[in-house]
Scaffold this motif. Structure first.
Motif, PDB file in Angstrom:
ATOM      1  N   ARG A  20       0.957  -1.250  -0.139  1.00  0.00           N
ATOM      2  CA  ARG A  20      -0.026  -0.132   0.149  1.00  0.00           C
ATOM      3  C   ARG A  20       0.966   1.108   0.201  1.00  0.00           C
ATOM      4  NH1 ARG A  20      -3.000  -2.179   3.325  1.00  0.00           N
ATOM      5  NH2 ARG A  20      -2.223  -1.368   5.089  1.00  0.00           N
ATOM      6  N   GLY A  21       1.942   1.270   0.827  1.00  0.00           N
ATOM      7  CA  GLY A  21       2.994   2.302   0.821  1.00  0.00           C
ATOM      8  C   GLY A  21       3.639   2.611  -0.530  1.00  0.00           C
ATOM      9  N   ARG A  22       4.021   1.391  -1.146  1.00  0.00           N
ATOM     10  CA  ARG A  22       4.486   1.658  -2.419  1.00  0.00           C
ATOM     11  C   ARG A  22       3.655   2.295  -3.419  1.00  0.00           C
ATOM     12  NH1 ARG A  22       6.821  -3.097  -0.991  1.00  0.00           N
ATOM     13  NH2 ARG A  22       5.417  -4.328  -2.138  1.00  0.00           N
ATOM     14  N   GLN A  23       2.495   1.894  -3.486  1.00  0.00           N
ATOM     15  CA  GLN A  23       1.213   2.381  -4.381  1.00  0.00           C
ATOM     16  C   GLN A  23       1.113   3.728  -4.039  1.00  0.00           C
ATOM     17  OE1 GLN A  23      -1.913  -0.470  -3.394  1.00  0.00           O
ATOM     18  NE2 GLN A  23      -1.579  -1.772  -5.351  1.00  0.00           N
ATOM     19  N   PHE A  24       0.938   4.172  -2.894  1.00  0.00           N
ATOM     20  CA  PHE A  24       0.815   5.506  -2.513  1.00  0.00           C
ATOM     21  C   PHE A  24       1.997   6.479  -3.241  1.00  0.00           C
ATOM     22  CE2 PHE A  24       0.515   8.909   1.056  1.00  0.00           C
ATOM     23  CZ  PHE A  24      -0.453   9.673   0.443  1.00  0.00           C
ATOM     24  N   GLU A  25       3.047   5.870  -2.848  1.00  0.00           N
ATOM     25  CA  GLU A  25       4.317   6.627  -3.376  1.00  0.00           C
ATOM     26  C   GLU A  25       4.326   6.763  -4.980  1.00  0.00           C
ATOM     27  OE1 GLU A  25       7.666   4.747  -1.567  1.00  0.00           O
ATOM     28  OE2 GLU A  25       7.695   5.748   0.258  1.00  0.00           O
ATOM     29  N   ALA A  26       3.708   5.735  -5.663  1.00  0.00           N
ATOM     30  CA  ALA A  26       3.634   5.763  -7.116  1.00  0.00           C
ATOM     31  C   ALA A  26       2.784   6.880  -7.595  1.00  0.00           C
ATOM     32  CB  ALA A  26       3.119   4.249  -7.795  1.00  0.00           C
ATOM     33  N   VAL A  27       1.629   7.089  -6.768  1.00  0.00           N
ATOM     34  CA  VAL A  27       0.566   8.368  -7.041  1.00  0.00           C
ATOM     35  C   VAL A  27       1.189   9.512  -6.885  1.00  0.00           C
ATOM     36  CG1 VAL A  27      -1.598   6.729  -7.376  1.00  0.00           C
ATOM     37  CG2 VAL A  27      -0.874   7.654  -5.352  1.00  0.00           C
ATOM     38  N   ILE A  28       1.825   9.552  -5.717  1.00  0.00           N
ATOM     39  CA  ILE A  28       2.597  11.210  -5.609  1.00  0.00           C
ATOM     40  C   ILE A  28       3.553  11.170  -6.632  1.00  0.00           C
ATOM     41  CG2 ILE A  28       4.096  11.978  -3.803  1.00  0.00           C
ATOM     42  CD1 ILE A  28       2.600  10.670  -1.368  1.00  0.00           C
ATOM     43  N   ASP A  29       4.368  10.125  -6.928  1.00  0.00           N
ATOM     44  CA  ASP A  29       5.545  10.271  -7.746  1.00  0.00           C
ATOM     45  C   ASP A  29       4.839  10.881  -9.148  1.00  0.00           C
ATOM     46  OD1 ASP A  29       7.483   9.396  -6.170  1.00  0.00           O
ATOM     47  OD2 ASP A  29       7.612   7.502  -6.971  1.00  0.00           O
ATOM     48  N   ALA A  30       3.549  10.609  -9.449  1.00  0.00           N
ATOM     49  CA  ALA A  30       2.792  10.857 -10.506  1.00  0.00           C
ATOM     50  C   ALA A  30       2.604  12.375 -10.540  1.00  0.00           C
ATOM     51  CB  ALA A  30       1.615  10.175 -10.833  1.00  0.00           C
ATOM     52  N   GLY A  31       2.104  12.651  -9.295  1.00  0.00           N
ATOM     53  CA  GLY A  31       1.826  14.092  -8.862  1.00  0.00           C
ATOM     54  C   GLY A  31       3.023  15.115  -9.192  1.00  0.00           C
ATOM     55  N   TYR A  34       3.686  15.719 -12.706  1.00  0.00           N
ATOM     56  CA  TYR A  34       2.610  16.439 -13.401  1.00  0.00           C
ATOM     57  C   TYR A  34       3.432  18.071 -13.117  1.00  0.00           C
ATOM     58  CZ  TYR A  34      -1.477  19.585 -13.453  1.00  0.00           C
ATOM     59  OH  TYR A  34      -2.121  20.586 -13.715  1.00  0.00           O
ATOM     60  N   TYR A  35       3.554  18.259 -12.111  1.00  0.00           N
ATOM     61  CA  TYR A  35       4.189  19.624 -11.406  1.00  0.00           C
ATOM     62  C   TYR A  35       5.365  20.087 -12.050  1.00  0.00           C
ATOM     63  CZ  TYR A  35       0.308  19.407  -8.067  1.00  0.00           C
ATOM     64  OH  TYR A  35      -0.845  19.140  -7.490  1.00  0.00           O
ATOM     65  N   ARG A  36       6.301  18.993 -12.268  1.00  0.00           N
ATOM     66  CA  ARG A  36       7.528  19.484 -12.990  1.00  0.00           C
ATOM     67  C   ARG A  36       7.209  19.663 -14.452  1.00  0.00           C
ATOM     68  NH1 ARG A  36      10.257  14.617 -12.529  1.00  0.00           N
ATOM     69  NH2 ARG A  36      10.759  15.397 -10.368  1.00  0.00           N
ATOM     70  N   MET A  37       6.399  18.751 -15.227  1.00  0.00           N
ATOM     71  CA  MET A  37       6.013  19.274 -16.562  1.00  0.00           C
ATOM     72  C   MET A  37       5.311  20.498 -16.787  1.00  0.00           C
ATOM     73  SD  MET A  37       4.323  15.264 -17.687  1.00  0.00           S
ATOM     74  CE  MET A  37       3.441  16.160 -18.767  1.00  0.00           C
ATOM     75  N   VAL A 164      -1.863  12.133  -7.227  1.00  0.00           N
ATOM     76  CA  VAL A 164      -2.150  12.827  -5.940  1.00  0.00           C
ATOM     77  C   VAL A 164      -1.543  14.159  -6.348  1.00  0.00           C
ATOM     78  CG1 VAL A 164      -1.866  13.146  -3.664  1.00  0.00           C
ATOM     79  CG2 VAL A 164      -2.239  10.937  -4.294  1.00  0.00           C
ATOM     80  N   LYS A 165      -2.625  15.134  -6.636  1.00  0.00           N
ATOM     81  CA  LYS A 165      -2.363  16.632  -6.961  1.00  0.00           C
ATOM     82  C   LYS A 165      -2.063  17.273  -5.490  1.00  0.00           C
ATOM     83  CE  LYS A 165      -2.777  16.069 -11.508  1.00  0.00           C
ATOM     84  NZ  LYS A 165      -3.789  16.754 -12.150  1.00  0.00           N
ATOM     85  N   PHE A 166      -0.858  16.965  -4.908  1.00  0.00           N
ATOM     86  CA  PHE A 166      -0.667  17.263  -3.389  1.00  0.00           C
ATOM     87  C   PHE A 166      -0.383  18.824  -3.287  1.00  0.00           C
ATOM     88  CE2 PHE A 166       3.059  15.588  -5.374  1.00  0.00           C
ATOM     89  CZ  PHE A 166       3.955  16.706  -5.269  1.00  0.00           C
ATOM     90  N   LEU A 167      -0.403  19.546  -4.547  1.00  0.00           N
ATOM     91  CA  LEU A 167      -0.115  21.101  -4.341  1.00  0.00           C
ATOM     92  C   LEU A 167      -1.183  21.805  -4.704  1.00  0.00           C
ATOM     93  CD1 LEU A 167       3.432  21.597  -5.949  1.00  0.00           C
ATOM     94  CD2 LEU A 167       3.011  21.537  -3.419  1.00  0.00           C
ATOM     95  N   ASP A 168      -2.555  21.302  -5.182  1.00  0.00           N
ATOM     96  CA  ASP A 168      -3.465  22.035  -5.469  1.00  0.00           C
ATOM     97  C   ASP A 168      -4.007  22.895  -4.489  1.00  0.00           C
ATOM     98  OD1 ASP A 168      -3.314  20.869  -7.796  1.00  0.00           O
ATOM     99  OD2 ASP A 168      -5.226  19.694  -7.703  1.00  0.00           O
ATOM    100  N   PRO A 169      -4.529  22.428  -3.131  1.00  0.00           N
ATOM    101  CA  PRO A 169      -4.844  23.523  -2.227  1.00  0.00           C
ATOM    102  C   PRO A 169      -3.884  24.604  -1.841  1.00  0.00           C
ATOM    103  CG  PRO A 169      -4.339  21.548  -1.190  1.00  0.00           C
ATOM    104  CD  PRO A 169      -4.588  21.180  -2.760  1.00  0.00           C
ATOM    105  N   TYR A 170      -2.448  24.148  -1.858  1.00  0.00           N
ATOM    106  CA  TYR A 170      -1.347  24.684  -1.477  1.00  0.00           C
ATOM    107  C   TYR A 170      -1.200  26.103  -2.258  1.00  0.00           C
ATOM    108  CZ  TYR A 170       3.262  25.910  -0.073  1.00  0.00           C
ATOM    109  OH  TYR A 170       4.488  26.558   0.495  1.00  0.00           O
TER     110      TYR A 170
END
Length: 172
Positions: A20-31, A34-37, A164-170
């Motif tokens: 579960r932790g590895r899957q979570f990191e994978a979707v954070i990595d996708a975010g 996205y932010y780098r692109m 995970v678009k972790f910066l959106d509210p930020y």
């Protein structure tokens, strides 16, 4: 007696938690990608520190993981602000404040004292949040207890669209 026969339920739970932790990191990595692109941030996963104990055939190695020394993710936001965060996930209906080790908490404190924006990016079941470390470290003050529910963390909920678009509210 072999290790796997001693506590199979605990071994299974540990394996599921790691997956579960590895899957979570994978979707954070996708975010992060996205932010780098989009020129918003350059944030990367901090590699786990380990020492190679033995190199085997076929590129297989036996390693020992050393103590967790840095936050899970570190980077820079457009404009030059540093950002660091830990990633934590649970399939329960609440997340405990103490899922962060004292070492992890100390590191987030140290980065924050130097001016970095520090967070805990967390998942509770199928919802994701980017919680400022000042809130995380004061659950008792904010929520009256040392855990938080999705309802408690709703002001910091972030979008999930495969990443995970972790910066959106930020960024608001």
């Amino acid at each position: 007696m072999e290790r796997w026969k001693v506590k199979p339920a605990a071994s299974y739970r540990g394996a599921m938690s790691n997956a579960r932790g590895r899957q979570f990191e994978a979707v954070i990595d996708a975010g992060c990608r996205y932010y780098r692109m989009h020129g918003i941030a350059n944030i990367e996963k901090t590699p786990e520190p380990f020492r190679c104990l033995h190199k085997g055939a076929g590129g297989i190695a036996r390693v020992r993981f050393m103590s967790h020394a840095q936050p899970d993710y570190k980077g820079v936001l457009k404009g030059g602000r540093a950002i660091v965060f830990e990633a934590k996930i649970t399939d329960k209906d609440r997340i405990m404040q103490d899922v962060l080790t004292q070492k992890q908490a100390d590191e987030l404190d140290a980065f924050q004292e130097l001016g970095a924006d520090s967070f805990v990016c967390c998942g509770i079941q199928d919802r994701f949040f980017m919680v400022p470390y000042t809130v995380w470290s004061n659950f008792k003050l904010f929520f009256g207890r040392k855990y938080a529910t999705p309802k408690d963390l709703s002001p910091w909920r972030v979008c999930f669209d495969g990443a995970v678009k972790f910066l959106d509210p930020y960024r608001r």
